[in-house]
Design a protein around this motif. Structure first.
Motif, PDB file in Angstrom:
ATOM      1  N   VAL A 231      -1.559  11.872  -0.552  1.00 30.17           N
ATOM      2  CA  VAL A 231      -0.294  11.276  -0.088  1.00 30.17           C
ATOM      3  C   VAL A 231      -0.007  11.717   1.345  1.00 30.17           C
ATOM      4  CG1 VAL A 231       2.182  11.103  -0.480  1.00 30.17           C
ATOM      5  CG2 VAL A 231       0.613  11.131  -2.436  1.00 30.17           C
ATOM      6  N   ALA A 232      -0.095  13.023   1.602  1.00 31.14           N
ATOM      7  CA  ALA A 232       0.154  13.540   2.954  1.00 31.14           C
ATOM      8  C   ALA A 232      -0.881  13.002   3.934  1.00 31.14           C
ATOM      9  CB  ALA A 232       0.131  15.069   2.935  1.00 31.14           C
ATOM     10  N   ALA A 233      -2.141  12.941   3.502  1.00 28.73           N
ATOM     11  CA  ALA A 233      -3.210  12.482   4.392  1.00 28.73           C
ATOM     12  C   ALA A 233      -3.007  11.022   4.788  1.00 28.73           C
ATOM     13  CB  ALA A 233      -4.568  12.665   3.716  1.00 28.73           C
ATOM     14  N   GLY A 240       3.186   7.932   9.209  1.00 26.64           N
ATOM     15  CA  GLY A 240       4.323   8.143   8.313  1.00 26.64           C
ATOM     16  C   GLY A 240       4.727   6.925   7.510  1.00 26.64           C
ATOM     17  N   ARG A 241       4.157   5.772   7.818  1.00 28.74           N
ATOM     18  CA  ARG A 241       4.566   4.516   7.191  1.00 28.74           C
ATOM     19  C   ARG A 241       4.043   4.375   5.761  1.00 28.74           C
ATOM     20  NH1 ARG A 241       5.387  -1.167   8.545  1.00 28.74           N
ATOM     21  NH2 ARG A 241       4.157  -2.475   7.141  1.00 28.74           N
ATOM     22  N   VAL A 263       2.316   4.184  -0.669  1.00 27.72           N
ATOM     23  CA  VAL A 263       2.377   2.809  -0.191  1.00 27.72           C
ATOM     24  C   VAL A 263       3.584   2.627   0.729  1.00 27.72           C
ATOM     25  CG1 VAL A 263       3.817   1.846  -2.064  1.00 27.72           C
ATOM     26  CG2 VAL A 263       2.064   0.412  -0.960  1.00 27.72           C
ATOM     27  N   ALA A 264       3.445   1.738   1.692  1.00 29.11           N
ATOM     28  CA  ALA A 264       4.539   1.437   2.626  1.00 29.11           C
ATOM     29  C   ALA A 264       5.615   0.608   1.922  1.00 29.11           C
ATOM     30  CB  ALA A 264       3.998   0.670   3.826  1.00 29.11           C
TER      31      ALA A 264
END
Length: 349
Positions: A231-233, A240-241, A263-264
């Protein structure tokens, strides 16, 4: 055509219990053709049924002895009296869904969710044999430039093409493929072929070789989830999107839960994997961030023609067929899959 043929048969509803033997060549009905199999892939379903994973096995009405194998290509050996437009000697692959053609879903062309859809290789005998009897309308002719190996890989390619077609990623978008197995890596090839922006492939520590293959096949980034938080990667790789589209090709219940985190807004999560357990989702996030979750099963009839054109046009799927073995060495193929070695094992009857 009378006589005997080599085949691998499942003898009973129990782990393993498969054997290489000789059985009669199937007789065809007037609307069928007889395909001489030249290449047949071992799918994850075949592997699960070999080990008798009951969650998978209970999805089918198997009768024994049974011949598995639904990813195969070959040549026409015989054609029934009512068959038109297909001649002996033609090179073909096969759509294994024996759709009814009568229900409302078939009328819409979505044969993958037909109300009555027996399947070659489970409900009917399949491609782990020298010959298979196939309904003529399920035949897909292979362009001359497409090898039998690529023809056997067309069925899993169709799964990938259909999933991508269902969510329709846009040019320049970022896509994540979770699970670097054969289907996941075929999704990678399709996505790169159609011109999305970045494609990121994630897998576990056990997938190190497959992640390396993903990089060779054009993945922009790969993430080993045992070494870094995916998730962070992915947030880091997208400013950040989050990713615009995420494909679950792993089939673990945790994947969709994780996908919601990476997911964005307005993004799509495509579910192709078949988890044995339920996933827990906070539906408020789905609503507030306008996330779409799209289920994908198999393929439509049109998908086969799309896939054939893609391969004939230069899409190279052959690296997905990592090992080729004679049919009598089928057990070695199952052992390779047990060890997570290789992607698709191709058997040559």
């Amino acid at each position: 055509m009378k006589g005997m043929m080599d085949a691998v048969i499942k003898t009973k509803a129990a782990p393993k219990s498969m054997e290489f033997t000789s059985v009669p060549i199937p007789e065809i009905t007037p609307d069928q053709v007889l395909v001489r199999v030249k290449a047949s892939g071992i799918c994850g379903t075949d592997h699960s049924l070999y080990h008798w994973n009951e969650a998978i096995a209970n999805s089918y009405k198997l009768q024994f002895p049974s011949i598995f194998g639904h990813e195969f290509a070959g040549v026409i050996a015989e054609a029934g009296s009512q068959v038109q437009g297909i001649t002996v000697g033609e090179r073909v692959t096969v759509n294994p869904i024996i759709y009814c053609g009568q229900c409302s879903y078939c009328a819409e062309g979505i044969i993958n969710i037909c109300d009555n859809r027996p399947f070659l290789g489970t409900d009917y005998n399949g491609g782990f044999a020298q010959y298979v009897a196939v309904r003529a309308e399920n035949i897909v002719k292979l362009p001359d430039s497409v090898s039998f190996k690529s023809g056997a890989l067309m069925e899993p390619l169709c799964v990938a093409v259909h999933a991508v077609d269902r969510v329709k990623p846009q040019f320049g978008e970022t896509a994540v493929v979770v699970g670097p197995g054969a289907i996941g890596l075929l999704m990678l090839l399709v996505l790169k072929n159609m011109g999305v922006g970045k494609v990121i492939v994630t897998g576990s520590g056990a997938d190190k070789e497959r992640l390396a293959t993903a990089e060779q096949l054009g993945a922009d980034y790969t993430i080993n989830i045992d070494e870094k938080d995916p998730v962070a990667a992915i947030k880091d790789l997208t400013g950040g999107r989050g990713a615009d589209v995420i494909f679950d090709a792993a089939g673990h219940h945790s994947v969709v839960q994780q996908a919601v985190q990476m997911v964005a807004k307005h993004g799509k999560i495509a579910v192709t994997g078949l988890p044995a357990k339920a996933s827990e989702l906070m539906m408020t996030q789905i609503s507030m961030r306008e996330i779409s979750i799209v289920g994908n099963r198999a393929y439509e009839r049109k998908t086969w023609f799309q896939a054939a054109k893609m391969i004939a046009g230069g899409l190279n799927v052959e690296p997905i067929g990592t090992h080729t073995l004679p049919l009598k060495e089928w057990e070695k193929g199952m052992e390779l899959l047990d060890q997570r070695k290789g992607l698709r094992i191709i058997l040559e009857p």
